[in-house]
Design an enzyme around this catalytic site. Sequence first.
Site, PDB file in Angstrom:
ATOM      1  CG  MET A   1     -69.363  17.252  53.105  1.00 44.66           C
ATOM      2  SD  MET A   1     -68.934  19.214  54.371  1.00 44.66           S
ATOM      3  CE  MET A   1     -67.641  20.151  53.978  1.00 44.66           C
TER       4      MET A   1
ATOM      5  N   GLY B   1     -59.927  12.566  44.412  1.00 41.54           N
ATOM      6  CA  GLY B   1     -59.778  12.079  45.827  1.00 41.54           C
ATOM      7  C   GLY B   1     -60.996  10.870  46.369  1.00 41.54           C
ATOM      8  CG  HIS B   2     -64.608  13.562  47.005  1.00 45.40           C
ATOM      9  ND1 HIS B   2     -64.391  14.613  46.361  1.00 45.40           N
ATOM     10  CD2 HIS B   2     -64.692  13.907  48.105  1.00 45.40           C
ATOM     11  CE1 HIS B   2     -64.644  15.343  47.409  1.00 45.40           C
ATOM     12  NE2 HIS B   2     -64.837  14.957  48.096  1.00 45.40           N
TER      13      HIS B   2
ATOM     14  CD  GLN C   1     -68.128  19.069  58.693  1.00 48.03           C
ATOM     15  OE1 GLN C   1     -68.838  17.842  58.319  1.00 48.03           O
ATOM     16  NE2 GLN C   1     -67.283  18.962  57.883  1.00 48.03           N
TER      17      GLN C   1
ATOM     18  N   GLY D   1     -60.323   9.658  53.280  1.00 49.86           N
ATOM     19  CA  GLY D   1     -58.696  10.250  53.126  1.00 49.86           C
ATOM     20  C   GLY D   1     -58.392  10.454  54.098  1.00 49.86           C
TER      21      GLY D   1
ATOM     22  CE  LYS E   1     -56.414  18.739  50.960  1.00 48.96           C
ATOM     23  NZ  LYS E   1     -57.557  18.755  51.179  1.00 48.96           N
TER      24      LYS E   1
ATOM     25  CB  SER F   1     -59.578  20.656  48.606  1.00 42.42           C
ATOM     26  OG  SER F   1     -60.263  20.759  48.714  1.00 42.42           O
ATOM     27  CB  SER F   2     -65.167  20.527  47.130  1.00 46.58           C
ATOM     28  OG  SER F   2     -64.674  18.994  47.308  1.00 46.58           O
TER      29      SER F   2
HETATM   30  P1  AMP Z   1     -64.945  16.210  51.824  1.00 46.28           P
HETATM   31  O1  AMP Z   1     -66.087  16.404  50.450  1.00 46.28           O
HETATM   32  O2  AMP Z   1     -64.017  16.956  51.599  1.00 46.28           O
HETATM   33  O3  AMP Z   1     -65.776  16.086  53.103  1.00 46.28           O
HETATM   34  O4  AMP Z   1     -64.068  14.352  52.052  1.00 46.28           O
HETATM   35  C1  AMP Z   1     -64.880  13.373  51.732  1.00 46.28           C
HETATM   36  C2  AMP Z   1     -63.880  12.784  51.850  1.00 46.28           C
HETATM   37  O5  AMP Z   1     -63.132  12.318  51.145  1.00 46.28           O
HETATM   38  C3  AMP Z   1     -63.012  12.704  53.216  1.00 46.28           C
HETATM   39  O6  AMP Z   1     -62.784  10.890  54.107  1.00 46.28           O
HETATM   40  C4  AMP Z   1     -61.607  13.634  52.863  1.00 46.28           C
HETATM   41  O7  AMP Z   1     -61.018  13.050  53.713  1.00 46.28           O
HETATM   42  C5  AMP Z   1     -61.133  12.706  51.510  1.00 46.28           C
HETATM   43  N1  AMP Z   1     -60.436  13.436  50.927  1.00 46.28           N
HETATM   44  C6  AMP Z   1     -60.943  14.782  50.950  1.00 46.28           C
HETATM   45  N2  AMP Z   1     -59.691  15.176  49.667  1.00 46.28           N
HETATM   46  C7  AMP Z   1     -59.345  13.815  49.291  1.00 46.28           C
HETATM   47  C8  AMP Z   1     -58.077  14.016  48.967  1.00 46.28           C
HETATM   48  N3  AMP Z   1     -57.262  14.903  48.020  1.00 46.28           N
HETATM   49  N4  AMP Z   1     -57.380  12.567  48.386  1.00 46.28           N
HETATM   50  C9  AMP Z   1     -58.119  11.839  49.004  1.00 46.28           C
HETATM   51  N5  AMP Z   1     -59.136  11.783  49.742  1.00 46.28           N
HETATM   52  C10 AMP Z   1     -60.120  13.390  49.772  1.00 46.28           C
END
Ligand code: AMP
Length: 279
Positions: free
Chosen positions: A30, A36-37, A61, A147, A149, A185-186
């Site tokens: 997102m 992490g991403h 969501q 992740g 996460k 985290s974002s």
């Molecule tokens: P999001 O943008 O929050 O929807 O996350 C996109 C992807 O990045 C998802 O698969 C998350 O699990 C992963 N993700 C988010 N935070 C982390 C992190 N700290 N370490 C590894 N992967 C992450």
Amino acid sequence: MKIFTTKKALTEHLEKLRGEGYTIGFVPTMGALHQGHLSLLASAQRQSDVTVCSIFVNPTQFNDPKDLEKYPRPIESDIAKLEQAGCDILFNPGVDEMYAPDEQWHLDLGELETLLEGKFRPGHYQGVTQVVYKLFDIVKPDLAFFGQKDYQQFLIIHRMIDLLKLQVKLVMCPILREPDGLAMSSRNIHLSAEDRQHAIVLSKTLNWLNENFDPNKIDLLQKECFGRINLEPSVKAEYFEIADGGNLHPAQPSTRNVVALVAAKVGNTRLIDNMILSS
Ligand code: AMP
């Protein structure tokens, strides 16, 4: 990096690449990208020929409209990060490109949908599966990287793949953390300086549990951890669960694959974290 905003142009481009025998690794996000991403992207680069990252803040969501509204969208710096990291393709569609008006979706996600995150974010996983299904259908990846996460999300997507007999293989990537332990985290940018300090209690408690884990004291340890988190100023735990990593039922002394999962409000920001205790 090639940037696509329409399904049609992306599909045509990927069809060509697939025809030439390239495998496709996909990282759905997102946006508001952090390390992490980018670590998911690095795994995708190691394991596939062509990497596709998507950035789409999926409205279906979000159960809280305010959360959706304030979700960070720094698209220019995200593009720069992906360029720098060597991503091949970015898919960045608008909401109208992804959804027809009044679209319906329901998948039988079973109990997984009502536990933990499901309990506190009703409808969340219907929205997640809805968008991930659409993205898989457009990108048709060989491998998709998610992740740890979002541990429950990983199980949910696995279930969707089984239910709908999709061809994609899922890869779970480890949680990247800040030097002091906070899971990246974002949403961390919403934390005030003080709350940023308080937020460390989540990873600290998971680490403490990992060091003191005793499968015969699960209830006691769970209560202790919940209490430790709530002792921290401006932190309020929603749940702290020591669970079977396969189905998220409460872990038993005989459970092999044990994972501890936590969600808490830190000030106004809702954070989640988890740790695999044994597998
Ligand atoms: P999001 O943008 O929050 O929807 O996350 C996109 C992807 O990045 C998802 O698969 C998350 O699990 C992963 N993700 C988010 N935070 C982390 C992190 N700290 N370490 C590894 N992967 C992450």
